[in-house]
Write a protein that holds these residues in place. Sequence first.
Motif, PDB file in Angstrom:
ATOM      1  N   VAL A 149       0.716  -1.429  -0.252  1.00 37.98           N
ATOM      2  CA  VAL A 149      -0.084   0.014   0.064  1.00 37.98           C
ATOM      3  C   VAL A 149       0.927   1.155   0.008  1.00 37.98           C
ATOM      4  O   VAL A 149       0.468   2.239  -0.638  1.00 37.98           O
ATOM      5  N   ALA A 150       1.839   1.351   0.721  1.00 44.38           N
ATOM      6  CA  ALA A 150       2.881   2.290   0.697  1.00 44.38           C
ATOM      7  C   ALA A 150       3.643   2.620  -0.386  1.00 44.38           C
ATOM      8  O   ALA A 150       3.608   3.815  -0.704  1.00 44.38           O
ATOM      9  N   THR A 151       3.986   1.688  -1.212  1.00 42.94           N
ATOM     10  CA  THR A 151       4.458   1.718  -2.585  1.00 42.94           C
ATOM     11  C   THR A 151       3.378   2.589  -3.657  1.00 42.94           C
ATOM     12  O   THR A 151       4.097   3.015  -4.472  1.00 42.94           O
ATOM     13  N   ARG A 152       2.294   2.266  -3.234  1.00 44.28           N
ATOM     14  CA  ARG A 152       1.223   2.963  -4.176  1.00 44.28           C
ATOM     15  C   ARG A 152       1.185   4.605  -4.061  1.00 44.28           C
ATOM     16  O   ARG A 152       0.542   5.208  -4.789  1.00 44.28           O
ATOM     17  N   TYR A 153       1.530   4.904  -2.672  1.00 41.16           N
ATOM     18  CA  TYR A 153       1.473   6.224  -2.417  1.00 41.16           C
ATOM     19  C   TYR A 153       2.859   7.117  -2.222  1.00 41.16           C
ATOM     20  O   TYR A 153       2.773   8.332  -2.370  1.00 41.16           O
ATOM     21  N   PHE A 154       3.727   6.300  -1.989  1.00 42.00           N
ATOM     22  CA  PHE A 154       5.118   7.129  -1.860  1.00 42.00           C
ATOM     23  C   PHE A 154       6.213   6.544  -2.867  1.00 42.00           C
ATOM     24  O   PHE A 154       5.994   5.185  -3.178  1.00 42.00           O
ATOM     25  N   PRO A 155       7.059   7.095  -3.150  1.00 47.57           N
ATOM     26  CA  PRO A 155       8.039   6.701  -4.194  1.00 47.57           C
ATOM     27  C   PRO A 155       9.169   5.820  -3.740  1.00 47.57           C
ATOM     28  O   PRO A 155      10.330   6.374  -3.249  1.00 47.57           O
ATOM     29  N   ILE A 156       8.901   4.568  -3.233  1.00 47.39           N
ATOM     30  CA  ILE A 156       9.688   3.720  -2.659  1.00 47.39           C
ATOM     31  C   ILE A 156       9.858   2.648  -3.449  1.00 47.39           C
ATOM     32  O   ILE A 156       9.056   2.011  -4.102  1.00 47.39           O
ATOM     33  N   PRO A 157      11.065   1.925  -3.345  1.00 46.82           N
ATOM     34  CA  PRO A 157      11.331   0.704  -4.298  1.00 46.82           C
ATOM     35  C   PRO A 157      10.567  -0.292  -3.955  1.00 46.82           C
ATOM     36  O   PRO A 157      10.000  -0.743  -3.008  1.00 46.82           O
ATOM     37  N   GLU A 158      10.261  -1.109  -4.951  1.00 43.65           N
ATOM     38  CA  GLU A 158       9.288  -2.443  -4.836  1.00 43.65           C
ATOM     39  C   GLU A 158      10.013  -3.622  -4.226  1.00 43.65           C
ATOM     40  O   GLU A 158       9.424  -4.662  -4.034  1.00 43.65           O
ATOM     41  N   TRP A 159      11.545  -3.766  -4.602  1.00 41.86           N
ATOM     42  CA  TRP A 159      12.266  -4.960  -4.196  1.00 41.86           C
ATOM     43  C   TRP A 159      11.849  -5.367  -2.732  1.00 41.86           C
ATOM     44  O   TRP A 159      11.935  -6.576  -2.529  1.00 41.86           O
ATOM     45  N   PRO A 160      11.706  -4.633  -1.879  1.00 40.68           N
ATOM     46  CA  PRO A 160      11.665  -5.124  -0.501  1.00 40.68           C
ATOM     47  C   PRO A 160      10.368  -5.536  -0.248  1.00 40.68           C
ATOM     48  O   PRO A 160      10.263  -6.588   0.566  1.00 40.68           O
ATOM     49  N   LEU A 161       9.378  -5.198  -1.115  1.00 45.64           N
ATOM     50  CA  LEU A 161       7.961  -6.031  -0.922  1.00 45.64           C
ATOM     51  C   LEU A 161       8.286  -7.585  -1.104  1.00 45.64           C
ATOM     52  O   LEU A 161       7.446  -8.349  -0.527  1.00 45.64           O
ATOM     53  N   TYR A 162       8.933  -7.829  -2.399  1.00 38.96           N
ATOM     54  CA  TYR A 162       9.221  -9.230  -2.793  1.00 38.96           C
ATOM     55  C   TYR A 162      10.066 -10.120  -1.651  1.00 38.96           C
ATOM     56  O   TYR A 162       9.640 -11.206  -1.346  1.00 38.96           O
ATOM     57  N   VAL A 163      11.107  -9.384  -0.931  1.00 38.65           N
ATOM     58  CA  VAL A 163      11.868  -9.852   0.083  1.00 38.65           C
ATOM     59  C   VAL A 163      10.921 -10.269   1.358  1.00 38.65           C
ATOM     60  O   VAL A 163      10.833 -11.331   1.961  1.00 38.65           O
ATOM     61  N   LEU A 164      10.213  -9.137   1.729  1.00 35.07           N
ATOM     62  CA  LEU A 164       9.171  -9.430   2.626  1.00 35.07           C
ATOM     63  C   LEU A 164       8.172 -10.160   2.590  1.00 35.07           C
ATOM     64  O   LEU A 164       7.733 -11.125   3.404  1.00 35.07           O
ATOM     65  N   ALA A 165       7.635 -10.466   1.373  1.00 36.95           N
ATOM     66  CA  ALA A 165       6.636 -11.279   1.178  1.00 36.95           C
ATOM     67  C   ALA A 165       7.244 -12.947   1.182  1.00 36.95           C
ATOM     68  O   ALA A 165       6.499 -13.836   1.646  1.00 36.95           O
ATOM     69  N   GLY A 166       8.376 -13.105   0.751  1.00 39.58           N
ATOM     70  CA  GLY A 166       9.059 -14.355   0.695  1.00 39.58           C
ATOM     71  C   GLY A 166       9.388 -14.670   2.249  1.00 39.58           C
ATOM     72  O   GLY A 166       9.023 -15.820   2.746  1.00 39.58           O
ATOM     73  N   LEU A 167       9.905 -13.721   2.936  1.00 39.45           N
ATOM     74  CA  LEU A 167       9.999 -13.803   4.423  1.00 39.45           C
ATOM     75  C   LEU A 167       8.660 -14.480   5.275  1.00 39.45           C
ATOM     76  O   LEU A 167       8.810 -15.439   5.840  1.00 39.45           O
ATOM     77  N   VAL A 168       7.743 -13.697   4.768  1.00 39.67           N
ATOM     78  CA  VAL A 168       6.488 -13.986   5.464  1.00 39.67           C
ATOM     79  C   VAL A 168       5.911 -15.447   5.196  1.00 39.67           C
ATOM     80  O   VAL A 168       5.271 -15.971   5.856  1.00 39.67           O
ATOM     81  N   ILE A 169       6.181 -15.615   4.090  1.00 41.25           N
ATOM     82  CA  ILE A 169       5.683 -16.876   3.415  1.00 41.25           C
ATOM     83  C   ILE A 169       6.516 -18.139   4.229  1.00 41.25           C
ATOM     84  O   ILE A 169       6.101 -19.069   4.727  1.00 41.25           O
ATOM     85  N   LEU A 170       7.731 -18.047   4.183  1.00 42.02           N
ATOM     86  CA  LEU A 170       8.416 -18.712   4.790  1.00 42.02           C
ATOM     87  C   LEU A 170       8.369 -19.049   6.444  1.00 42.02           C
ATOM     88  O   LEU A 170       8.163 -20.001   6.864  1.00 42.02           O
ATOM     89  N   ALA A 171       8.128 -17.895   6.991  1.00 40.77           N
ATOM     90  CA  ALA A 171       7.651 -17.843   8.428  1.00 40.77           C
ATOM     91  C   ALA A 171       6.179 -18.418   8.685  1.00 40.77           C
ATOM     92  O   ALA A 171       6.208 -19.370   9.455  1.00 40.77           O
ATOM     93  N   GLY A 172       5.295 -18.392   7.743  1.00 40.25           N
ATOM     94  CA  GLY A 172       3.917 -19.110   8.006  1.00 40.25           C
ATOM     95  C   GLY A 172       4.187 -20.566   7.801  1.00 40.25           C
ATOM     96  O   GLY A 172       3.747 -21.110   8.527  1.00 40.25           O
ATOM     97  N   ILE A 173       5.006 -21.026   6.715  1.00 37.67           N
ATOM     98  CA  ILE A 173       5.412 -22.428   6.633  1.00 37.67           C
ATOM     99  C   ILE A 173       5.890 -23.103   7.897  1.00 37.67           C
ATOM    100  O   ILE A 173       5.523 -23.982   8.358  1.00 37.67           O
ATOM    101  N   PHE A 174       6.817 -22.439   8.377  1.00 39.17           N
ATOM    102  CA  PHE A 174       7.568 -22.881   9.675  1.00 39.17           C
ATOM    103  C   PHE A 174       6.606 -22.673  10.883  1.00 39.17           C
ATOM    104  O   PHE A 174       6.577 -23.703  11.521  1.00 39.17           O
ATOM    105  N   LYS A 175       5.985 -21.662  11.053  1.00 33.27           N
ATOM    106  CA  LYS A 175       5.153 -21.279  12.258  1.00 33.27           C
ATOM    107  C   LYS A 175       3.727 -22.338  12.193  1.00 33.27           C
ATOM    108  O   LYS A 175       3.358 -22.688  13.376  1.00 33.27           O
TER     109      LYS A 175
END
Length: 159
Positions: free
Chosen positions: A37-63
């Motif tokens: 949502v923040a990437t839609r309103y502010f000029p910030i890079p999108e690549w951290p979004l993919y890293v965050l999504a990957g980490l959250v998916i891994l955390a979900g599988i583990f948890k």
Amino acid sequence: MREKPDQALDQKVLKVWTIVAAAEWLFLLLVPVGYWVATRYFPIPEWPLYVLAGLVILAGIFKIFIIPKMQWKRWRYKIYDNEVELMYGVFVIRRVIIPMIRVQHVDTAQGPLLRHYQLSAVTISTAATTHEIPGLDEEKANILRDHIAELAREADPDE
């Protein structure tokens, strides 16, 4: 050397822990969604979004799929005449011995999920803290609560 406690929790508590872990994971999922949502309103890079999504998916599988099973396999307890022994933990294994003479009161508790699966948690309170046996069949939890209360009453030096 003391033997490990041999009483296991009810296997239905594994379902409860998995549901709770999934609910907690949904809150964790809000982090990448918030970043998106923040990437839609502010000029910030999108690549951290993919890293965050990957980490959250891994955390979900583990948890959701790994931790509850490991937790259930390691959770053990045993009631002796003079003490209650608990053993639990996934990465750090804790063994707790609660002398019956220190037990102030014992009760059972049920949240909505435990009630749905007909489980109860037995809580053992001492002056310092409260310990919990998290998932037992309702009838077994009530019997265990009464048994610990009786043993604590017998261990009371004032009576």
